[in-house]
Design an enzyme around this catalytic site. Structure first.
Site, short mmCIF file in Angstrom:
data_model
loop_
_atom_site.label_atom_id
_atom_site.label_comp_id
_atom_site.label_asym_id
_atom_site.label_seq_id
_atom_site.Cartn_x
_atom_site.Cartn_y
_atom_site.Cartn_z
N GLU A 178 36.74 -40.69 -12.20
CA GLU A 178 37.51 -41.15 -13.38
C GLU A 178 36.59 -41.84 -14.37
O GLU A 178 36.71 -41.64 -15.59
CB GLU A 178 38.64 -42.07 -12.92
CG GLU A 178 39.44 -42.70 -14.04
CD GLU A 178 40.18 -41.67 -14.91
OE1 GLU A 178 40.24 -40.49 -14.54
OE2 GLU A 178 40.69 -42.06 -15.97
N ASN A 206 64.19 -55.61 -25.83
CA ASN A 206 62.94 -55.06 -25.29
C ASN A 206 62.73 -55.73 -23.94
O ASN A 206 62.70 -56.96 -23.86
CB ASN A 206 61.78 -55.35 -26.23
CG ASN A 206 60.44 -54.97 -25.59
OD1 ASN A 206 60.39 -54.03 -24.80
ND2 ASN A 206 59.39 -55.71 -25.89
N GLY A 207 62.58 -54.93 -22.87
CA GLY A 207 62.35 -55.52 -21.55
C GLY A 207 63.10 -54.71 -20.50
O GLY A 207 63.63 -53.64 -20.77
N ARG A 246 54.98 -48.87 -29.92
CA ARG A 246 55.57 -49.48 -28.72
C ARG A 246 56.59 -48.56 -28.06
O ARG A 246 57.04 -48.80 -26.94
CB ARG A 246 56.25 -50.81 -29.07
CG ARG A 246 55.34 -51.85 -29.68
CD ARG A 246 56.10 -53.09 -30.08
NE ARG A 246 56.62 -53.77 -28.90
CZ ARG A 246 55.93 -54.66 -28.18
NH1 ARG A 246 54.69 -54.96 -28.51
NH2 ARG A 246 56.46 -55.24 -27.12
N HIS A 256 22.15 -34.01 -1.58
CA HIS A 256 22.35 -32.57 -1.30
C HIS A 256 22.18 -31.74 -2.56
O HIS A 256 22.85 -30.72 -2.73
CB HIS A 256 23.74 -32.37 -0.67
CG HIS A 256 23.90 -33.07 0.63
ND1 HIS A 256 23.30 -32.63 1.80
CD2 HIS A 256 24.52 -34.23 0.95
CE1 HIS A 256 23.58 -33.47 2.78
NE2 HIS A 256 24.33 -34.45 2.30
N LYS A 312 46.51 -35.31 -26.31
CA LYS A 312 47.06 -36.31 -25.39
C LYS A 312 47.85 -35.62 -24.27
O LYS A 312 47.82 -36.06 -23.14
CB LYS A 312 47.97 -37.29 -26.13
CG LYS A 312 48.55 -38.40 -25.25
CD LYS A 312 47.47 -39.20 -24.57
CE LYS A 312 48.01 -40.20 -23.57
NZ LYS A 312 46.95 -40.83 -22.76
N GLU A 351 34.87 -38.22 -22.16
CA GLU A 351 35.98 -38.01 -23.10
C GLU A 351 35.74 -38.69 -24.43
O GLU A 351 35.96 -38.11 -25.49
CB GLU A 351 37.25 -38.62 -22.52
CG GLU A 351 38.10 -37.74 -21.70
CD GLU A 351 39.44 -38.38 -21.46
OE1 GLU A 351 40.41 -37.92 -22.07
OE2 GLU A 351 39.51 -39.33 -20.68
N CYS A 405 59.50 -51.53 -25.89
CA CYS A 405 60.21 -51.08 -27.10
C CYS A 405 59.83 -52.03 -28.24
O CYS A 405 59.16 -53.02 -28.04
CB CYS A 405 61.72 -51.14 -26.89
SG CYS A 405 62.28 -50.22 -25.46
N LYS A 414 36.13 -40.73 -18.26
CA LYS A 414 36.33 -41.64 -19.41
C LYS A 414 35.12 -41.59 -20.33
O LYS A 414 35.25 -41.46 -21.55
CB LYS A 414 36.53 -43.09 -18.92
CG LYS A 414 37.87 -43.40 -18.35
CD LYS A 414 39.00 -43.37 -19.33
CE LYS A 414 39.85 -42.17 -19.39
NZ LYS A 414 40.43 -41.47 -18.36
N TRP A 437 61.38 -47.03 -26.00
CA TRP A 437 60.57 -46.32 -25.00
C TRP A 437 61.43 -46.36 -23.74
O TRP A 437 61.55 -47.40 -23.10
CB TRP A 437 59.23 -47.01 -24.78
CG TRP A 437 58.37 -46.29 -23.80
CD1 TRP A 437 58.18 -46.60 -22.48
CD2 TRP A 437 57.60 -45.13 -24.03
NE1 TRP A 437 57.35 -45.71 -21.89
CE2 TRP A 437 56.96 -44.78 -22.81
CE3 TRP A 437 57.36 -44.33 -25.14
CZ2 TRP A 437 56.12 -43.69 -22.69
CZ3 TRP A 437 56.52 -43.25 -25.00
CH2 TRP A 437 55.92 -42.93 -23.81
C1 AGP Z 1 42.82 -38.52 -19.28
O1 AGP Z 1 42.00 -39.48 -19.89
C2 AGP Z 1 42.85 -37.24 -20.05
N1 AGP Z 1 43.32 -37.44 -21.36
C3 AGP Z 1 43.50 -36.07 -19.33
O2 AGP Z 1 42.65 -35.75 -18.26
C4 AGP Z 1 44.92 -36.30 -18.74
O3 AGP Z 1 44.85 -37.21 -17.67
C5 AGP Z 1 45.43 -34.95 -18.22
O4 AGP Z 1 45.55 -34.07 -19.30
C6 AGP Z 1 46.77 -35.06 -17.49
O5 AGP Z 1 47.76 -35.55 -18.38
P1 AGP Z 1 49.17 -36.01 -17.76
O6 AGP Z 1 48.90 -37.19 -16.89
O7 AGP Z 1 50.01 -36.37 -18.95
O8 AGP Z 1 49.73 -34.85 -16.98
#
Ligand code: AGP
Length: 607
Positions: free
Chosen positions: A480, A99-100, A27, A503, A602, A487, A2, A484, A73
């Site tokens: 992953e 905060n904590g 935050r 394969h 997001k 993205e 927070c 990254k 938060w």
């Molecule tokens: C992750 O870097 C992406 N932005 C995206 O794949 C994300 O993980 C996915 O949309 C799931 O989101 P969530 O964890 O909020 O459900």
């Protein structure tokens, strides 16, 4: 995580506090509040962002020369107005923003309620003003110190006393507090972003210290009331990076927050004596855990990848069959769910539409459901009714980093807990628990490799096609790492099981297709060395991630990223942090819009 801010001086405090809060919204931003002292306390709270609070303060027309404020938060207690800070004691004599995380708040609250204290909120923080009021006769510093000594957990606080206008006490243990030194006024806040428009002269509090602040002076003390001298620091960096805590992007800020975020996820949850874990949010007895005979993990994107790592943990540590499902697939394929199936959706935001639909399908079919999420009170968390919160703090960058590693840590904690309700011995449990407790330190070691990783990322910045390959629990990390890079830098990158290349995909290899090989020392690593040789034979450059001083790989490539030696359980977390840094540096070199990549959001709240 927070944001707190306090002011005492000769100017109306409301505007200064609101301005400071707006700079702390990164935050946390699910609710906000402030308390001003002008003969008596005037407290205003809202759910939502700071702008909602500003409107309400304007309508209430309150002000004063001293005040404290908070943007939240949520960790304990949903994001409701009653849970917003500041919190006051029954008698309205003490006001606190915090905060904590107070780990022992339930015991303290029960003890205070027995002494007649009435609580309004569901938060851990509300015990603080009640405790201070208990100890307060005529010495505010002693009362604050005595109350803080009762706390287990972390705190950064600002405290006001109704009968002591002008006085503010700030204190910290585990959560940052910085004091801002003005002319005829002084402030305190969670970080300098809230202070920089008021002053560039600051004093950093250390854990176990408190600051006695009036408009004229600031005195530092220990909790034992011993005076402390501390040099004044001058803030020189440019305020336009405000909100990112001095970092250029939220993504790199959140990458570097991972030791703190992991510490928050783990805090109070490893039980060394029992060799087990404590996840009270699961609300399951050991017998109920022992009855679970299958775990299904629906998720999307990075949350699907963390689930794939969880699959290894649950099977290896707890001996429970586990399978990950792409949430959109799960919701439409009429999944087989038995009464002893645990459906464990993973979602940072707790709002992803496909994952929410998977939860509802699982509930229709009578599954036990529990969520792993980072947002208290999110839809998925509420509809599951039980689960594990990450406490990782808000993740602003579209690319998930700290939430991902904290999800993996939460899955490791769950596997330990479920394992101990089965065949996992106390001794083995203690070993795993010790490894979990080491995660923040292990991740910090990877962050220290930033310059090496940055150099390698720059070296490959002109390439447009990459493979990431891994085996075992590092295969999901390869997925992953590729996500990254895709993205944030818009280049083509594929994560593949190392054994799968031959394969078919191997036809794509060549001198313009680098391969990032996850060659940490875990079971099956020697086979991965063979895969590296296969890639080199097709002229693909190889970048290797290795653990410790592993010398095997040096004969294959000079582009080596070293992560600390660790167990196979920690390897996914240390390795993915290296790949997060690689993706960030690569995208930065290509001048991409890192925090808001094109075409992405997001939280994907649509199908
Ligand atoms: C992750 O870097 C992406 N932005 C995206 O794949 C994300 O993980 C996915 O949309 C799931 O989101 P969530 O964890 O909020 O459900």
């Amino acid at each position: 995580m927070c944001g707190i801010v306090g002011y005492t001086g000769d100017a109306p405090a409301a505007k200064l506090l609101l301005d400071g809060l707006s700079r702390l919204e990164y935050r946390g931003y699910d609710s906000a509040g402030l308390c001003l002292l002008n003969q008596d306390f005037s407290t205003v709270k809202t759910v939502g962002k700071v702008r909602n609070l500003a409107e309400k303060v304007r309508d209430c027309q309150v002000d004063g020369l001293v005040g404290i404020a908070h943007t939240r938060w949520a960790t304990h207690g949903a994001p409701l107005e009653k849970n917003a800070h500041p919190h006051l004691d029954d008698g309205g004599r003490v006001a606190v923003v915090h905060n904590g995380i107070i780990e022992n708040y339930m015991a303290l609250r029960s003890r205070l309620e027995k002494r007649g204290h009435k609580f309004i909120s569901d938060t851990d923080s509300e015990v603080i003003p009640h405790l201070i009021a208990e100890f307060y006769d005529d010495d505010p510093v002693q009362a604050v110190a005595a109350a803080l000594r009762q706390l287990t957990g972390t705190y950064g606080v600002c405290v006001l006393f109704r009968d002591l206008p002008g006085l503010m006490i700030a204190a910290r243990s585990g959560s940052p507090v910085i004091v801002g030194l003005g002319q005829g006024s002084n402030m305190a806040a969670s970080d300098v972003t809230a202070l920089i428009t008021h002053t560039r002269n600051v004093i950093y509090l250390n854990d176990g210290e408190l600051a006695v602040i009036t408009p004229e002076k600031v005195e530092l003390r220990t909790l034992a009331n011993v005076p402390i001298e501390r040099e004044i620091s001058r803030i020189t960096w440019d305020p336009d990076t405000i909100g990112k805590g001095g970092y250029e992007h939220f993504m790199i800020k959140e990458i570097f927050e991972q030791p703190e975020a992991l510490a928050n996820t783990i805090r109070g949850r490893v039980l060394p004596d029992d060799g087990s874990a404590k996840l009270s949010g699961l609300n399951m007895t050991p017998r109920e855990m022992a009855m679970i005979n299958r775990i299904v993990i629906p998720g999307c994107g990075s949350s699907l990848h963390s689930g794939l790592i969880g699959e290894y943990y649950f099977e290896d540590i707890a001996g429970i069959p586990a399978e990950v499902e792409q949430a959109a697939e799960f919701r439409y394929r009429n999944p087989i769910i038995e009464p002893n199936t645990l459906v464990l959706p993973i979602s940072q935001s707790g709002e992803t539409a496909d994952t929410l639909a998977a939860v509802r399908e699982a509930i229709h079919k009578g599954a036990v459901v529990a969520a792993i999420s980072n947002v208290v009170g999110s839809t998925i968390a509420r509809e599951c009714g039980r689960g594990v919160y990450l406490h990782a703090g808000p993740e602003i960058s579209v690319a998930s980093t700290k939430a991902f590693t904290c999800q993996v840590a939460a899955l490791l904690l769950m596997s330990l807990l479920f394992g101990r309700s089965r065949r996992l011995s106390g001794e083995d449990g203690r070993e795993i628990g010790a490894e979990i407790a080491r995660l923040p330190e292990l991740v910090q070691s990877v962050l220290d490799e930033f310059p090496t990783i940055e150099r390698i990322a720059k070296k490959y910045a002109a390439f447009n096609d990459f493979f990431f390959i891994g085996r075992g629990c590092l295969y999901p990390v390869a997925l992953e790492g590729a996500l990254k890079l895709k993205e944030v830098s818009y280049v083509h990158a594929e994560g593949y099981h190392a054994a799968e290349l031959k394969h078919g995909p191997m036809s794509l290899l060549g001198d313009r297709v680098p391969v990032i090989a996850l060659a940490n020392r875990i079971p099956g690593q020697e086979k991965l060395l063979g895969n590296i040789e296969e890639c080199l034979a097709r002229r693909s450059p190889v970048i290797a991630v290795v653990s410790g001083e592993d010398a095997n790989v040096a004969k294959y490539t000079s582009d080596i990223i070293r992560v600390p030696a660790s167990s196979r359980y920690a390897a996914p977390i240390t390795t993915v942090v290296a790949l997060q840094i690689f993706a960030y540096c690569f995208a930065r070199e290509r001048k991409c819009d890192i925090d808001q990549p094109r075409n992405l959001a997001k939280s994907v709240t649509v199908e």
